[in-house]
Write a protein that holds these residues in place. Structure first.
Motif, PDB file in Angstrom:
ATOM      1  N   TYR A 109      -4.954 -29.720  30.926  1.00  0.00           N
ATOM      2  CA  TYR A 109      -5.542 -28.027  31.062  1.00  0.00           C
ATOM      3  C   TYR A 109      -6.629 -28.084  29.568  1.00  0.00           C
ATOM      4  CZ  TYR A 109      -1.778 -26.972  33.083  1.00  0.00           C
ATOM      5  OH  TYR A 109      -0.366 -26.711  33.928  1.00  0.00           O
ATOM      6  N   PRO A 110      -8.294 -29.370  30.323  1.00  0.00           N
ATOM      7  CA  PRO A 110      -9.171 -28.852  28.803  1.00  0.00           C
ATOM      8  C   PRO A 110      -9.652 -27.620  29.300  1.00  0.00           C
ATOM      9  CG  PRO A 110      -9.295 -30.213  31.192  1.00  0.00           C
ATOM     10  CD  PRO A 110      -8.839 -29.707  31.135  1.00  0.00           C
ATOM     11  N   TYR A 111     -10.550 -27.393  27.907  1.00  0.00           N
ATOM     12  CA  TYR A 111     -11.427 -26.589  28.209  1.00  0.00           C
ATOM     13  C   TYR A 111     -12.189 -26.085  27.447  1.00  0.00           C
ATOM     14  CZ  TYR A 111      -8.889 -25.668  23.481  1.00  0.00           C
ATOM     15  OH  TYR A 111      -8.221 -26.420  22.673  1.00  0.00           O
ATOM     16  N   PHE A 112     -13.730 -25.558  27.730  1.00  0.00           N
ATOM     17  CA  PHE A 112     -14.834 -25.424  26.903  1.00  0.00           C
ATOM     18  C   PHE A 112     -14.716 -24.607  25.160  1.00  0.00           C
ATOM     19  CE2 PHE A 112     -16.151 -27.523  30.839  1.00  0.00           C
ATOM     20  CZ  PHE A 112     -16.646 -28.736  30.505  1.00  0.00           C
ATOM     21  N   ASP A 113     -14.709 -23.955  25.507  1.00  0.00           N
ATOM     22  CA  ASP A 113     -14.799 -22.388  25.014  1.00  0.00           C
ATOM     23  C   ASP A 113     -12.971 -22.315  24.526  1.00  0.00           C
ATOM     24  OD1 ASP A 113     -14.566 -21.345  26.520  1.00  0.00           O
ATOM     25  OD2 ASP A 113     -16.435 -19.963  26.477  1.00  0.00           O
ATOM     26  N   THR A 114     -12.798 -21.457  25.184  1.00  0.00           N
ATOM     27  CA  THR A 114     -11.268 -20.070  25.228  1.00  0.00           C
ATOM     28  C   THR A 114     -10.291 -21.403  26.601  1.00  0.00           C
ATOM     29  OG1 THR A 114     -12.335 -19.235  24.108  1.00  0.00           O
ATOM     30  CG2 THR A 114      -9.699 -18.690  25.254  1.00  0.00           C
ATOM     31  N   LEU A 115      -8.808 -21.266  26.614  1.00  0.00           N
ATOM     32  CA  LEU A 115      -8.883 -21.942  27.005  1.00  0.00           C
ATOM     33  C   LEU A 115      -7.894 -20.668  28.025  1.00  0.00           C
ATOM     34  CD1 LEU A 115      -6.374 -24.084  28.622  1.00  0.00           C
ATOM     35  CD2 LEU A 115      -5.033 -23.724  26.638  1.00  0.00           C
ATOM     36  N   ARG A 116      -7.934 -20.981  29.297  1.00  0.00           N
ATOM     37  CA  ARG A 116      -7.904 -20.032  30.170  1.00  0.00           C
ATOM     38  C   ARG A 116      -6.260 -20.413  30.717  1.00  0.00           C
ATOM     39  NH1 ARG A 116     -10.662 -15.788  27.736  1.00  0.00           N
ATOM     40  NH2 ARG A 116     -12.499 -16.660  27.898  1.00  0.00           N
ATOM     41  N   ASP A 117      -5.562 -20.954  30.880  1.00  0.00           N
ATOM     42  CA  ASP A 117      -5.070 -21.479  32.038  1.00  0.00           C
ATOM     43  C   ASP A 117      -4.030 -22.424  31.198  1.00  0.00           C
ATOM     44  OD1 ASP A 117      -3.067 -21.387  34.095  1.00  0.00           O
ATOM     45  OD2 ASP A 117      -3.658 -23.161  35.148  1.00  0.00           O
ATOM     46  N   PHE A 118      -2.381 -21.978  31.491  1.00  0.00           N
ATOM     47  CA  PHE A 118      -1.961 -23.500  31.024  1.00  0.00           C
ATOM     48  C   PHE A 118      -0.473 -22.779  31.389  1.00  0.00           C
ATOM     49  CE2 PHE A 118       0.989 -25.454  27.181  1.00  0.00           C
ATOM     50  CZ  PHE A 118       0.071 -26.545  27.145  1.00  0.00           C
ATOM     51  N   PRO A 119       0.882 -23.177  31.583  1.00  0.00           N
ATOM     52  CA  PRO A 119       1.620 -23.314  32.386  1.00  0.00           C
ATOM     53  C   PRO A 119       3.176 -23.207  31.788  1.00  0.00           C
ATOM     54  CG  PRO A 119       2.141 -25.275  31.860  1.00  0.00           C
ATOM     55  CD  PRO A 119      -0.073 -24.915  31.547  1.00  0.00           C
ATOM     56  N   ARG A 120       2.537 -22.433  30.350  1.00  0.00           N
ATOM     57  CA  ARG A 120       3.878 -21.638  29.789  1.00  0.00           C
ATOM     58  C   ARG A 120       3.291 -21.137  28.443  1.00  0.00           C
ATOM     59  NH1 ARG A 120      10.229 -24.573  30.123  1.00  0.00           N
ATOM     60  NH2 ARG A 120      10.033 -25.361  32.071  1.00  0.00           N
ATOM     61  N   PHE A 121       4.249 -19.934  28.040  1.00  0.00           N
ATOM     62  CA  PHE A 121       3.273 -19.159  26.453  1.00  0.00           C
ATOM     63  C   PHE A 121       3.938 -20.810  25.601  1.00  0.00           C
ATOM     64  CE2 PHE A 121       3.566 -15.312  28.614  1.00  0.00           C
ATOM     65  CZ  PHE A 121       2.257 -15.052  28.217  1.00  0.00           C
ATOM     66  N   LYS A 122       2.984 -21.090  24.148  1.00  0.00           N
ATOM     67  CA  LYS A 122       3.641 -22.171  23.450  1.00  0.00           C
ATOM     68  C   LYS A 122       4.768 -21.663  22.898  1.00  0.00           C
ATOM     69  CE  LYS A 122       2.502 -23.618  19.214  1.00  0.00           C
ATOM     70  NZ  LYS A 122       2.576 -23.201  16.647  1.00  0.00           N
ATOM     71  N   SER A 123       6.038 -20.191  22.852  1.00  0.00           N
ATOM     72  CA  SER A 123       6.844 -19.626  22.249  1.00  0.00           C
ATOM     73  C   SER A 123       7.925 -20.096  23.555  1.00  0.00           C
ATOM     74  CB  SER A 123       6.788 -18.645  22.037  1.00  0.00           C
ATOM     75  OG  SER A 123       6.630 -17.790  23.078  1.00  0.00           O
ATOM     76  N   ASP A 124       7.669 -20.432  24.538  1.00  0.00           N
ATOM     77  CA  ASP A 124       8.447 -20.095  25.689  1.00  0.00           C
ATOM     78  C   ASP A 124       8.529 -21.929  26.210  1.00  0.00           C
ATOM     79  OD1 ASP A 124       8.936 -17.828  26.164  1.00  0.00           O
ATOM     80  OD2 ASP A 124       7.278 -17.835  27.926  1.00  0.00           O
ATOM     81  N   CYS A 125       7.334 -23.252  25.300  1.00  0.00           N
ATOM     82  CA  CYS A 125       7.779 -24.125  25.315  1.00  0.00           C
ATOM     83  C   CYS A 125       9.345 -24.314  24.849  1.00  0.00           C
ATOM     84  CB  CYS A 125       6.742 -25.099  25.441  1.00  0.00           C
ATOM     85  SG  CYS A 125       4.893 -25.025  26.201  1.00  0.00           S
ATOM     86  N   ASP A 126       9.748 -26.456  25.236  1.00  0.00           N
ATOM     87  CA  ASP A 126      11.096 -26.233  24.885  1.00  0.00           C
ATOM     88  C   ASP A 126      10.617 -27.277  23.702  1.00  0.00           C
ATOM     89  OD1 ASP A 126      13.237 -26.107  27.199  1.00  0.00           O
ATOM     90  OD2 ASP A 126      11.270 -26.107  28.921  1.00  0.00           O
TER      91      ASP A 126
END
Length: 668
Positions: free
Chosen positions: A75-92
């Motif tokens: 999930y590369p980004y140039f300024d702000t990440l707009r897409d990711f599969p889960r919230f950080k707090s929900d990652c294992d």
């Protein structure tokens, strides 16, 4: 958010790494991940990364070379990440940037995934109103900050200095110590704070580019689990918060057409923040969760926002505290407190006018005023009207308990507005009889007639009833206590649904430093004295505590601590001989005495001073421990900074178990 690259049933490891140069860090993570797949084949990996112009290696080539297609998503980004599969707090598991280095290996990654070691939960908390102030909105923020910290989150507080003239150096120092990162951003944009009575502004007018850029720098450096923004008109900072961060908008109020509504409710002027209705929608669309603090506000937001908006009702809940009723006199002492804003002053004037219209009542009441509204009150309320109700000015209060002890009853003659009225909530939490209009008790769900006066004249009528029958005072007190117990039982747990459960371990100790800055080195050293985990010791109190001007801040800090914990086992204070010199020797002793009366706690004094000084304080009622190396420290009072002295104390305790045991025996 999508589940691309994360096949159903697989646990997800997430990370945010810079895509730069030869992609060394990304390569190290991919190689470690491939190795642990042999042990844990149910894993997948999502890598976000800022695409730097120096990148020389296609990242996907690295994935292909290791045969990780189907297990890894980029999930590369140039300024702000707009897409990711889960919230950080929900990652294992989340690979923090500080994990990467010479010691990073497949084994450390495996340990982290299996045991959740090295997990750093962070919350970004943004506000243009400083949370250290003695105002309702600031107290609400402190409730949130205290709870978030209790869950183990590291807090990064960003203050956009809209209210810089009202923020004291003590507030700033406390924030610097209390939070893991404290950043102040000066207001440079001329639009910030600008509006006129009855008008709206664009939702982003009060958020300058300087603060958006500052937040962007933080999100490029730290991976946040949560971002909390206070007020919808500050929501533009969400534009620089990444997709894996859960964005929470703490509304405080409904600001769509707010100024027009205030004028309709009878206020002569209203020119603070008020946004055009689409602005509320824009703010909600930037957020993952929109938080209302009372039911009417939740209903209003639900009517104007898109149907899929996640609106949570999270009402503030304060720990109940008891203030004993004062002895009855021939006059009813009526309390009113608030910050120095036009709404409070206008409400108070209307209430006094309503009392003056009831024959025989003004002569039998005294109004006790407290808070910032006491300053320059004659500019808003004529002195003859204040005199007619025997008004007395209590001034700024560090502890509301002290103010409440001077009152028989507290009133809130609020005429309108939205949001929850913190002054009513605090009155109820202290078990004080509350007399309020419907607007003043909005969101508190009380059915008592004493909390539901239709308007200010009706509130004055209820006041007259109590003046003529003081037995009603006990009825008001019972109604208030019952209403607050019902409110608490109904609204507990809202924050836990977002941030998880807080730490149930009570705060064990707090550290006060006299005349020298509180530092984390002191905290570490003092752990050796009382065998405490660092997280159970509060280091958020004062600097320059020996100065008389700081005594009020000490009392305020005591109130904050009492709100955080039901039981404080002991307090620790570190001071030096020069801080209790003859000319001002009484100041720290008096302040410590006031602090100690607020807690059922033993007070341990650890001194770089002489035994004589300790005895002098002990005679004033303080618990003191004389340690055999005090004289050793006092030989060099000007050569060693406090942290070096405390390091010496730490080493001496390690080699002197008998004295350490004396201290522990004294405490227990």
């Amino acid at each position: 958010m999508r589940e691309s690259g994360n096949p159903s049933g697989r646990r997800l490891i997430g990370t945010d790494l810079p895509f730069t140069g030869d992609a060394t860090e990304v390569r190290a993570v991919l190689e470690a991940f491939k190795e642990i797949l042999e042990t844990l084949p149910d894993l997948s990996l999502a890598i976000a990364g800022f695409r730097d112009r120096s990148l020389r290696v296609p990242i996907w080539h690295l994935v292909e070379d290791l045969g990780l297609q189907g297990y890894v998503a980029l999930y590369p980004y140039f300024d702000t990440l707009r897409d990711f599969p889960r919230f950080k707090s929900d990652c294992d598991f989340w690979i923090e940037r500080e994990h990467l280095g010479a010691t990073f290996s497949a084994q450390t990654l495996l340990d982290g995934v299996q045991n959740c070691t090295g997990v750093h939960r962070r919350a970004l908390f943004f506000t243009m109103v400083h949370p250290g102030k003695n105002e309702g909105n600031s107290r609400l923020m402190r409730m949130w900050l205290d709870y978030i910290r209790s869950t183990g989150c590291r807090i990064h507080l960003v203050h956009y200095r809209y209210d810089r003239s009202a923020v004291t150096s003590a507030m700033r120092r406390r924030a610097q110590v209390e939070y893991d990162l404290y950043r102040e951003i000066n207001v440079e944009s001329p639009l910030v704070g600008l509006n006129r009575s009855g008008s709206n502004i664009d939702v982003d007018d009060w958020t300058g580019p300087e603060v958006v850029e500052a937040v962007s720098e933080l999100t490029q450096t730290f991976a946040y689990d949560y971002a909390v923004v206070n007020y919808g008109f500050s929501s533009a900072v969400f534009e620089r918060v990444h997709a894996y961060t859960r964005k929470i908008l703490l509304t405080h109020d409904v600001f769509a057409d707010r100024n027009a509504r205030m004028l309709q409710q009878g206020f002569k002027a209203s020119g603070w923040a008020s946004v055009e209705p689409q602005g509320e929608v824009t703010a909600s669309e930037r957020s993952d969760i929109v938080v209302a603090i009372q039911k009417d506000e939740q209903r209003m937001l639900a009517e104007m926002l898109p149907k899929n908006t996640d609106i949570r009702l999270i009402c503030p809940v304060l720990e109940a505290r008891t203030v004993d009723p004062r002895a009855r006199t021939d006059k009813l002492r009526i309390g009113f407190f608030g910050s120095p804003n036009g709404v409070n002053q206008s409400n108070l004037l209307d209430y006094i006018d309503a009392l003056l219209e009831r024959p025989g009542v003004p002569e039998r009441v005294e109004i006790v005023l407290a808070g910032g509204l006491c300053k320059d009150i004659n500019r808003h309320i004529p002195q003859d009207k204040l005199d007619s109700v025997s008004a007395s000015l209590f001034g700024e209060v560090s502890l509301l308990d002290e103010f409440f002890r001077e009152c028989d009853i507290v009133v809130n003659p609020e005429r309108g507005g939205t949001g929850i009225k913190i002054k009513s909530l605090e009155t109820m939490a202290h078990g004080m009889p509350l007399l309020s209009t419907i607007a003043g008790a909005s969101g508190l769900d009380s059915h008592s007639r004493f909390h539901n006066a239709p308007d200010v004249p009706s509130l004055a009528e209820l006041t007259e009833e109590i003046v003529r029958d003081d037995n009603l005072l006990d009825m008001v007190r019972r109604d208030t206590i019952d209403a607050y117990e019902s409110y608490k039982s109904l609204h507990r747990g809202g924050l836990a649904e977002i941030f998880g459960r807080g730490n149930d371990v009570e705060l064990a100790a707090c550290l006060i430093t006299c005349g020298t800055p509180a530092t984390r080195d002191n905290k570490i050293a003092l752990n050796e004295v009382v065998n405490l985990d660092e997280d159970s010791m509060d280091l958020s109190l004062l600097e320059d505590f020996a100065r008389p001007i700081e005594i009020a801040d000490a009392a305020n800090a005591a109130a904050d601590l009492r709100a955080k914990t039901r039981e404080l086992k002991y307090m620790l204070t570190v001071y030096q001989e020069r801080d209790i010199a003859q000319d001002r020797g009484g100041a720290p002793a008096q302040a410590l005495a006031r602090m100690n009366t607020k807690f059922d706690a033993k007070l341990l004094l650890i001194s770089m001073a002489t035994p004589r000084s300790i005895r002098r304080l002990a005679k004033r009622g303080r618990h003191a421990i004389e340690t055999p190396w005090q004289q050793h420290f006092f030989k060099y009072p000007w050569k060693f900074s406090e942290w070096r002295a405390m390091r010496r104390l730490q080493r001496r305790l390690q080699s002197d178990p008998k004295t350490k045991q004396r201290i522990l025996d004294h405490l227990h």
